[in-house]
Design a protein around this motif. Structure first.
Motif, PDB file in Angstrom:
ATOM      1  N   MET A   1      -8.228  -2.100   0.588  1.00 62.41           N
ATOM      2  CA  MET A   1      -7.745  -3.485   0.583  1.00 62.41           C
ATOM      3  C   MET A   1      -8.239  -4.226   1.818  1.00 62.41           C
ATOM      4  O   MET A   1      -8.587  -5.415   1.744  1.00 62.41           O
ATOM      5  CB  MET A   1      -6.215  -3.510   0.516  1.00 62.41           C
ATOM      6  N   GLU A   2      -8.293  -3.538   2.944  1.00 57.88           N
ATOM      7  CA  GLU A   2      -8.811  -4.176   4.148  1.00 57.88           C
ATOM      8  C   GLU A   2     -10.288  -4.525   3.994  1.00 57.88           C
ATOM      9  O   GLU A   2     -10.739  -5.580   4.450  1.00 57.88           O
ATOM     10  CB  GLU A   2      -8.603  -3.266   5.365  1.00 57.88           C
TER      11      GLU A   2
ATOM     12  N   HIS B   1      -5.019   1.469   1.311  1.00 55.03           N
ATOM     13  CA  HIS B   1      -4.858   0.479   2.379  1.00 55.03           C
ATOM     14  C   HIS B   1      -6.217   0.072   2.943  1.00 55.03           C
ATOM     15  O   HIS B   1      -6.517  -1.128   3.080  1.00 55.03           O
ATOM     16  CB  HIS B   1      -3.967   1.051   3.484  1.00 55.03           C
TER      17      HIS B   1
ATOM     18  N   PRO C   1       3.489  -1.575   4.075  1.00 56.89           N
ATOM     19  CA  PRO C   1       3.258  -0.167   3.719  1.00 56.89           C
ATOM     20  C   PRO C   1       4.507   0.483   3.127  1.00 56.89           C
ATOM     21  O   PRO C   1       5.626   0.216   3.567  1.00 56.89           O
ATOM     22  CB  PRO C   1       2.907   0.467   5.071  1.00 56.89           C
TER      23      PRO C   1
ATOM     24  N   ALA D   1      -1.555  -5.431  -4.740  1.00 58.13           N
ATOM     25  CA  ALA D   1      -1.900  -4.222  -3.995  1.00 58.13           C
ATOM     26  C   ALA D   1      -3.238  -3.699  -4.484  1.00 58.13           C
ATOM     27  O   ALA D   1      -3.696  -4.029  -5.583  1.00 58.13           O
ATOM     28  CB  ALA D   1      -0.839  -3.144  -4.166  1.00 58.13           C
TER      29      ALA D   1
ATOM     30  N   ARG E   1     -10.264  -7.631   1.849  1.00 66.26           N
ATOM     31  CA  ARG E   1      -9.812  -8.799   2.620  1.00 66.26           C
ATOM     32  C   ARG E   1     -10.932  -9.310   3.519  1.00 66.26           C
ATOM     33  O   ARG E   1     -11.141 -10.521   3.648  1.00 66.26           O
ATOM     34  CB  ARG E   1      -8.594  -8.444   3.470  1.00 66.26           C
TER      35      ARG E   1
ATOM     36  N   PRO F   1       0.185   3.261   5.624  1.00 67.48           N
ATOM     37  CA  PRO F   1      -0.887   2.862   6.539  1.00 67.48           C
ATOM     38  C   PRO F   1      -1.946   3.944   6.676  1.00 67.48           C
ATOM     39  O   PRO F   1      -1.632   5.130   6.781  1.00 67.48           O
ATOM     40  CB  PRO F   1      -0.141   2.649   7.874  1.00 67.48           C
TER      41      PRO F   1
ATOM     42  N   SER G   1       0.859  -1.189   0.000  1.00 68.21           N
ATOM     43  CA  SER G   1       0.000   0.000   0.000  1.00 68.21           C
ATOM     44  C   SER G   1       0.891   1.233   0.000  1.00 68.21           C
ATOM     45  O   SER G   1       2.072   1.160   0.364  1.00 68.21           O
ATOM     46  CB  SER G   1      -0.913   0.024   1.233  1.00 68.21           C
TER      47      SER G   1
ATOM     48  N   HIS H   1       0.464  -6.925   5.541  1.00 72.99           N
ATOM     49  CA  HIS H   1       0.495  -5.571   4.978  1.00 72.99           C
ATOM     50  C   HIS H   1       1.928  -5.045   4.936  1.00 72.99           C
ATOM     51  O   HIS H   1       2.631  -5.033   5.945  1.00 72.99           O
ATOM     52  CB  HIS H   1      -0.378  -4.642   5.825  1.00 72.99           C
TER      53      HIS H   1
END
Length: 326
Positions: free
Chosen positions: A169-170, A166, A185, A204, A173, A161, A158, A183
């Motif tokens: 993507m979370e 980021h 960063p 990514a 996930r 953070p 990413s 992760h």
């Protein structure tokens, strides 16, 4: 005349003159160059949008519009520079979602209150997508998920953070039950993309504006995008929603702001010019070329949209326990 009566009369005269001065300032606005502050280095999507907007506004407002870059520090320095400027409409700023909908939740004691900014206009949105290294075996979202479940501790990159990429993507996930990914960063999108191209990190979630040239050049592959509809620049690439996870959607917004207290009449003047600027053929050609989506909204609707984003991202940040104070 008693002293108290004299002071009251003097105060009334001063207040009246001050009101006349404000009215004169509003009527003559703009009468000098306007600055647009940007919290990133030249060459990125935020900087490019500010410069394209400045070009249009300089013609429509008949004054030079100068872009000033104040990069670094999670965009806190650029916010401070804006807040320290007079609320006269001559210092504005283009901020993305990270500045107005995310940063406040990354600090135990937030360094600023974005709700106090003068909101002017929504400008554009920056779609994101799942980017993989060229040699990555999976070709579809479902194949990517199957591969990641087979290799649960796969690393993902990413730009940093707490960035929109980021957090998106979370979201992905969580939706795909990929709990064990690691992760990695980076200090910006460019180094993250470099390592994806080199194969050091296989995957990514990246913004399309910064990745488009690499995608078209075959340096990275775009698996799917985070928008509700397919992108004009990549019509053969599906959305995550249509490919695997209905309803999945995430996008970063760019909006124009100013310091608290800009007179409403000046805000309206700027907003009117921005509306015309974002509708111009030259601006739309530029936006299409960099895969940004033109999404002009007036001040009230912009504020509501950013508030919705803030609610979404605050929940993600809280669930992850993210904090710059850690």
């Amino acid at each position: 005349m008693k002293k108290s009566s004299f002071l009251l009369a003097l105060f009334a005269v001063c207040a009246s003159l001050a009101g006349l001065n404000v009215q004169a300032d509003v009527a003559s606005y703009p009468s000098k160059p306007i600055r647009i502050l940007v919290g990133y280095v030249p060459g990125g999507s935020t900087d490019g949008l500010a410069r394209a907007l400045g070009l249009e506004l300089s013609e429509k407002l008949a004054q030079p519009v100068i872009v000033v870059n104040r990069p670094g520090g999670l965009t806190i320095p650029v916010v401070q520079a804006m807040l320290q400027s007079p609320a006269d409409g001559y210092t504005l700023a283009v901020f993305d979602s990270s500045t107005v909908a995310i940063n406040q939740f990354l600090f135990k004691k937030p360094p600023y209150d974005a709700s106090k900014f003068t909101t002017i206009s929504m400008l554009a949105q920056n779609p994101m997508g799942i980017i993989v290294t060229p040699s990555y075996p999976a070709k579809t979202v479902n194949e990517v998920v199957a591969d990641l479940r087979a290799k649960p501790e796969t690393a993902f990159a990413s730009p940093g953070p707490g960035t929109v990429m980021h957090l998106t993507m979370e979201l992905f996930r969580k939706r795909a039950d990929l709990d064990q990914m690691v992760h990695v960063p980076y200090k910006g999108g460019a180094p993250a993309l470099q390592d994806i191209m080199a194969g050091h990190v296989p995957i990514a979630m990246m913004d399309i504006a910064s990745s488009a040239a690499l995608i078209k050049g075959g340096n990275v592959r775009l698996i799917a995008v985070t928008t509700d509809k397919r992108l004009e620049a990549f019509p053969d690439v599906p959305t995550i929603a249509e490919a695997a996870y209905p309803g999945f959607s995430s996008i970063s917004s760019y909006a124009l702001y100013g310091p608290p207290g800009i007179p409403p009449a000046i805000v309206e003047k700027i907003n009117s010019a921005v509306k015309d600027a974002m509708a111009s053929p030259r601006m739309n050609t530029w936006l299409t070329g960099v895969s940004l989506l033109s999404t002009y909204l007036p001040a009230a609707e912009t504020k509501s949209e950013i508030e919705r984003e803030a609610i979404k991202y605050s929940k993600i940040i809280k669930s992850l326990g993210l904090s710059t104070d850690n």
